[in-house]
Design an enzyme around this catalytic site. Structure first.
Site, PDB file in Angstrom:
ATOM      1  N   LYS A   1      -6.204  -2.905   4.326  1.00 22.29           N
ATOM      2  CA  LYS A   1      -6.856  -3.463   3.132  1.00 22.29           C
ATOM      3  C   LYS A   1      -5.773  -3.972   2.192  1.00 22.29           C
ATOM      4  O   LYS A   1      -5.074  -3.205   1.542  1.00 22.29           O
ATOM      5  CB  LYS A   1      -7.716  -2.438   2.397  1.00 22.29           C
ATOM      6  CG  LYS A   1      -8.670  -3.180   1.462  1.00 22.29           C
ATOM      7  CD  LYS A   1      -9.137  -2.394   0.268  1.00 22.29           C
ATOM      8  CE  LYS A   1      -8.196  -2.357  -0.887  1.00 22.29           C
ATOM      9  NZ  LYS A   1      -7.884  -3.643  -1.547  1.00 22.29           N
TER      10      LYS A   1
ATOM     11  N   GLU B   1       3.596   5.668  -1.122  1.00 26.62           N
ATOM     12  CA  GLU B   1       4.762   5.019  -1.741  1.00 26.62           C
ATOM     13  C   GLU B   1       4.308   4.467  -3.085  1.00 26.62           C
ATOM     14  O   GLU B   1       3.558   3.490  -3.145  1.00 26.62           O
ATOM     15  CB  GLU B   1       5.293   3.891  -0.856  1.00 26.62           C
ATOM     16  CG  GLU B   1       6.061   4.441   0.322  1.00 26.62           C
ATOM     17  CD  GLU B   1       6.681   3.361   1.162  1.00 26.62           C
ATOM     18  OE1 GLU B   1       7.088   3.682   2.285  1.00 26.62           O
ATOM     19  OE2 GLU B   1       6.753   2.202   0.717  1.00 26.62           O
TER      20      GLU B   1
ATOM     21  N   CYS C   1       8.920  -2.084  -6.710  1.00 25.09           N
ATOM     22  CA  CYS C   1       8.902  -0.637  -6.933  1.00 25.09           C
ATOM     23  C   CYS C   1      10.308  -0.089  -7.132  1.00 25.09           C
ATOM     24  O   CYS C   1      10.499   0.869  -7.862  1.00 25.09           O
ATOM     25  CB  CYS C   1       8.222   0.057  -5.771  1.00 25.09           C
ATOM     26  SG  CYS C   1       9.005  -0.296  -4.202  1.00 25.09           S
TER      27      CYS C   1
ATOM     28  N   GLU D   1       6.133   2.758 -16.255  1.00 27.33           N
ATOM     29  CA  GLU D   1       6.470   1.665 -15.330  1.00 27.33           C
ATOM     30  C   GLU D   1       5.849   0.374 -15.873  1.00 27.33           C
ATOM     31  O   GLU D   1       4.632   0.207 -15.838  1.00 27.33           O
ATOM     32  CB  GLU D   1       5.924   1.974 -13.932  1.00 27.33           C
ATOM     33  CG  GLU D   1       6.407   0.981 -12.887  1.00 27.33           C
ATOM     34  CD  GLU D   1       5.763   1.175 -11.524  1.00 27.33           C
ATOM     35  OE1 GLU D   1       4.543   1.424 -11.463  1.00 27.33           O
ATOM     36  OE2 GLU D   1       6.486   1.071 -10.518  1.00 27.33           O
TER      37      GLU D   1
HETATM   38  P1  NAD Z   1      -2.700  -0.301  -7.027  1.00 34.57           P
HETATM   39  O1  NAD Z   1      -2.456   1.155  -6.814  1.00 34.57           O
HETATM   40  O2  NAD Z   1      -3.552  -0.727  -8.134  1.00 34.57           O
HETATM   41  O3  NAD Z   1      -3.320  -0.959  -5.715  1.00 34.57           O
HETATM   42  C1  NAD Z   1      -2.724  -0.765  -4.452  1.00 34.57           C
HETATM   43  C2  NAD Z   1      -3.795  -0.839  -3.396  1.00 34.57           C
HETATM   44  O4  NAD Z   1      -4.633   0.310  -3.506  1.00 34.57           O
HETATM   45  C3  NAD Z   1      -4.719  -2.055  -3.541  1.00 34.57           C
HETATM   46  O5  NAD Z   1      -5.003  -2.575  -2.255  1.00 34.57           O
HETATM   47  C4  NAD Z   1      -5.960  -1.459  -4.177  1.00 34.57           C
HETATM   48  O6  NAD Z   1      -7.137  -2.171  -3.916  1.00 34.57           O
HETATM   49  C5  NAD Z   1      -5.996  -0.092  -3.516  1.00 34.57           C
HETATM   50  N1  NAD Z   1      -6.770   0.914  -4.241  1.00 34.57           N
HETATM   51  C6  NAD Z   1      -6.957   1.020  -5.583  1.00 34.57           C
HETATM   52  N2  NAD Z   1      -7.751   2.072  -5.852  1.00 34.57           N
HETATM   53  C7  NAD Z   1      -8.074   2.652  -4.672  1.00 34.57           C
HETATM   54  C8  NAD Z   1      -8.845   3.782  -4.304  1.00 34.57           C
HETATM   55  N3  NAD Z   1      -9.467   4.535  -5.203  1.00 34.57           N
HETATM   56  N4  NAD Z   1      -8.942   4.083  -2.989  1.00 34.57           N
HETATM   57  C9  NAD Z   1      -8.309   3.344  -2.057  1.00 34.57           C
HETATM   58  N5  NAD Z   1      -7.579   2.255  -2.341  1.00 34.57           N
HETATM   59  C10 NAD Z   1      -7.443   1.919  -3.649  1.00 34.57           C
HETATM   60  O7  NAD Z   1      -1.229  -0.924  -7.116  1.00 34.57           O
HETATM   61  P2  NAD Z   1      -0.852  -2.417  -7.458  1.00 34.57           P
HETATM   62  O8  NAD Z   1      -1.067  -2.593  -8.932  1.00 34.57           O
HETATM   63  O9  NAD Z   1      -1.502  -3.321  -6.476  1.00 34.57           O
HETATM   64  O10 NAD Z   1       0.715  -2.424  -7.130  1.00 34.57           O
HETATM   65  C11 NAD Z   1       1.703  -2.055  -8.031  1.00 34.57           C
HETATM   66  C12 NAD Z   1       2.112  -0.607  -7.838  1.00 34.57           C
HETATM   67  O11 NAD Z   1       2.586  -0.400  -6.509  1.00 34.57           O
HETATM   68  C13 NAD Z   1       3.259  -0.218  -8.743  1.00 34.57           C
HETATM   69  O12 NAD Z   1       3.031   1.057  -9.279  1.00 34.57           O
HETATM   70  C14 NAD Z   1       4.452  -0.179  -7.813  1.00 34.57           C
HETATM   71  O13 NAD Z   1       5.504   0.641  -8.215  1.00 34.57           O
HETATM   72  C15 NAD Z   1       3.829   0.301  -6.556  1.00 34.57           C
HETATM   73  N6  NAD Z   1       4.673  -0.021  -5.418  1.00 34.57           N
HETATM   74  C16 NAD Z   1       5.350   1.002  -4.797  1.00 34.57           C
HETATM   75  C17 NAD Z   1       6.201   0.729  -3.726  1.00 34.57           C
HETATM   76  C18 NAD Z   1       6.975   1.836  -3.047  1.00 34.57           C
HETATM   77  O14 NAD Z   1       7.491   1.618  -1.968  1.00 34.57           O
HETATM   78  N7  NAD Z   1       7.086   3.011  -3.634  1.00 34.57           N
HETATM   79  C19 NAD Z   1       6.350  -0.590  -3.293  1.00 34.57           C
HETATM   80  C20 NAD Z   1       5.640  -1.597  -3.951  1.00 34.57           C
HETATM   81  C21 NAD Z   1       4.797  -1.293  -5.007  1.00 34.57           C
END
Ligand code: NAD
Length: 506
Positions: A191, A266, A300, A400
């Protein structure tokens, strides 16, 4: 407008036309379907214009994808590793063939500058090849001896897995997860993020072209609260690999509790880059600028907190200020652009809100701190920003922001640097700049993070572990860590028939 930008825009329009004309659906059991839900509009952060309609998966659509993955699981697990290797190499070839398209579509979908996206497909292909080459050996385990028994371990694919990815560098991040899952012999339901859905569909097309059997790779578009939630709760899914926000990680831990799934999370970071007086000034300056202003700061592992030692603080911040003022903000497809528009209006609102928060908290905005909408139109453009005179307790140092925004904090001693580095709920990455090897070693042990780089910007080595501690996540990617996540280890203990079996009731 340069001739090169003009050419890139017209090429991108060509690649994007099909998304504008046709609703983007889901890829389930080898078929493209619009599913049973509503659609939502996808827009580009460059100017908020329409990029196409996207189907939002319902629970029923997600169930169909999970059932397809479950149906295909035994066949894919039984496919010899050498055969999986061949197919995944073909997938790498398909990605490389479409490298330009992937780069341009990704740039327009999420606002990342083309200069950073150009290598996305090549690196994605490298991810598939790296993990593909380990597929034939992935089942192998250990042989562990005792006096009267011999134990051996074997690994087998855990089963269908969910891969849930964010919007910041969606293509690359998806390949990091999906490649080892498939190489391990797992089937996948992916997804992608609702804010950047386009390149995930190209990935699925490449998988189809590479000859992956039906049901091995499934992709559902839609929202986290519906599609993501249903995916994490489906009983056929044995493990969930999430890249996303720490708040989402917590939700997924709760959502998966009833079906007891393995999780790799992550999550976010507030990564320190610690520059000591004895650092190589010019190289450290390059790294500080690169690690927060590349990829729009939507990364990230971005170093969003600069901890700068007092002896070089004034000179370093002056040089840094000049560099930040000089960063080129522009059209994501312009080869000259260094910072593009932020992914979405909601995220733009979040990032710009910190300009006011910084002032309220008593920090000084040394560079930027402004929206560029007046100058650059309706896109999500902001100035690259540098906050100075900051304290580690301020919100700009603790939260962040996930934009091209750096908070600089002064320190005096090594002990203070360690304390500041660790005073955060996060623990993803850290960067240490010093010419003193002993200090580098001490810092490497003391800073709480899953990954540390000494005298380097972020350098990804696929066999090395990637992941965070504290609120930055659970688990590691990379090399055999990935196979350990996507596979179950079984221990088989064989007696030499020499030991005494305990006797009861004889
Ligand atoms: P997000 O958590 O809002 O969304 C990530 C994914 O999770 C999306 O596909 C979203 O639809 C899904 N999602 C949201 N709620 C959900 C739920 N309740 N159940 C299942 N899936 C759900 O993150 P974002 O805003 O898309 O991305 C930015 C974040 O990602 C930042 O915090 C960044 O630090 C983090 N990030 C971490 C890494 C790492 O390797 N640690 C790498 C890239 C980004």
């Amino acid at each position: 407008m340069s001739a090169q930008l003009q050419e890139n825009i017209s090429k991108a329009e060509g690649y994007l036309a099909r998304f504008k004309e046709n609703t983007l659906g889901h890829y389930i059991n080898g078929e493209w379907t619009l599913g049973s839900g509503e659609t939502f509009d996808n827009t580009t952060p460059f100017d908020q214009s329409f990029l196409g309609k996207v189907a939002a998966a319902t629970e029923a659509d997600v169930n169909a994808a999970c059932e397809a993955a479950a149906e295909a699981a035994a066949g894919w697990a039984a496919t010899p590793g050498a055969e999986r290797r061949k197919i995944l190499h073909r997938l790498g070839d398909e990605l490389e063939k479409r490298a330009e398209e992937i780069a341009m579509v990704e740039s327009m979908d999420c606002g990342q500058a083309l200069r950073f996206m150009r290598q996305a497909a090549v690196r994605g292909a490298a991810n598939f090849r790296f993990f593909a080459d380990q597929a034939p050996e992935a089942r192998n385990g250990l042989s562990l001896h005792q006096a009267e028994h011999t134990n051996f371990t074997v690994r087998s694919p855990i089963g269908p897995v969910a891969v849930i990815t964010p919007w910041n560098t969606p293509f690359m991040l998806s390949t990091w997860k999906i490649a080892p899952a498939l190489a391990s012999g797992c089937t996948v339901v992916h997804k992608p993020a609702e804010l950047s859905p386009l390149t995930a569909s190209i990935l699925a097309e490449c998988a189809e072209a590479a000859g992956l059997p039906k049901g091995v790779w499934n992709m559902v578009n839609g929202f986290g609260t519906v599609a993501g939630k249903a995916l994490t709760q489906h009983p056929a899914i044995k493990a969930v690999a999430l890249v996303g926000d720490s708040a989402t990680g917590k939700l997924i831990q709760a959502q998966t509790a009833q079906t007891l799934k393995r999780l790799h999370l992550e999550l976010g970071g507030k990564n320190p880059i610690i520059v000591f007086d004895d650092a190589d000034f010019d190289r450290a300056l390059d790294a500080v600028v690169f690690m927060i202003y590349s990829l729009n700061g939507q990364r990230c592992t971005s170093s969003s907190r600069l901890l700068i030692q007092s002896g070089i603080k004034d000179k370093f911040l002056a040089a840094l200020k000049a560099r930040v003022e000089n960063i080129k903000v522009g059209h994501p497809l312009d080869p000259e652009t260094e910072v593009g528009p932020l992914v979405h209006t909601g995220h733009y609102d979040k990032v710009t809100s910190y300009f006011e928060i910084a002032k309220q908290d008593g920090a000084t905005i040394a560079v930027g701190g402004k929206s560029l909408r007046d100058e650059m139109g309706p896109g999500n453009f902001v100035t690259p920003t540098l906050f100075v005179d900051a304290k580690n307790s301020m919100r700009i140092a603790q939260e962040e922001i996930f934009g091209p925004v750096l908070t600089a904090i002064e320190f005096e001693t090594e002990e203070e640097a360690i304390q500041l580095a660790n005073e955060t709920v996060y623990g993803l990455a850290g960067y240490i700049w010093t010419s003193n090897t002993g200090r580098a070693m001490r810092m490497a042990h003391a800073v709480e993070a899953g990954m540390l780089w000494v005298n380097s910007e972020n350098n990804r080595n696929l066999p090395s572990p990637f992941g965070g501690v504290k609120m930055s996540g659970i688990g590691r990617d990379g090399g055999d860590w990935s196979f350990d996540f996507y596979m179950e280890t079984k221990n088989v203990c064989i007696a030499h028939d020499t030991h005494k079996v305990p006797v009861l009731g004889r």
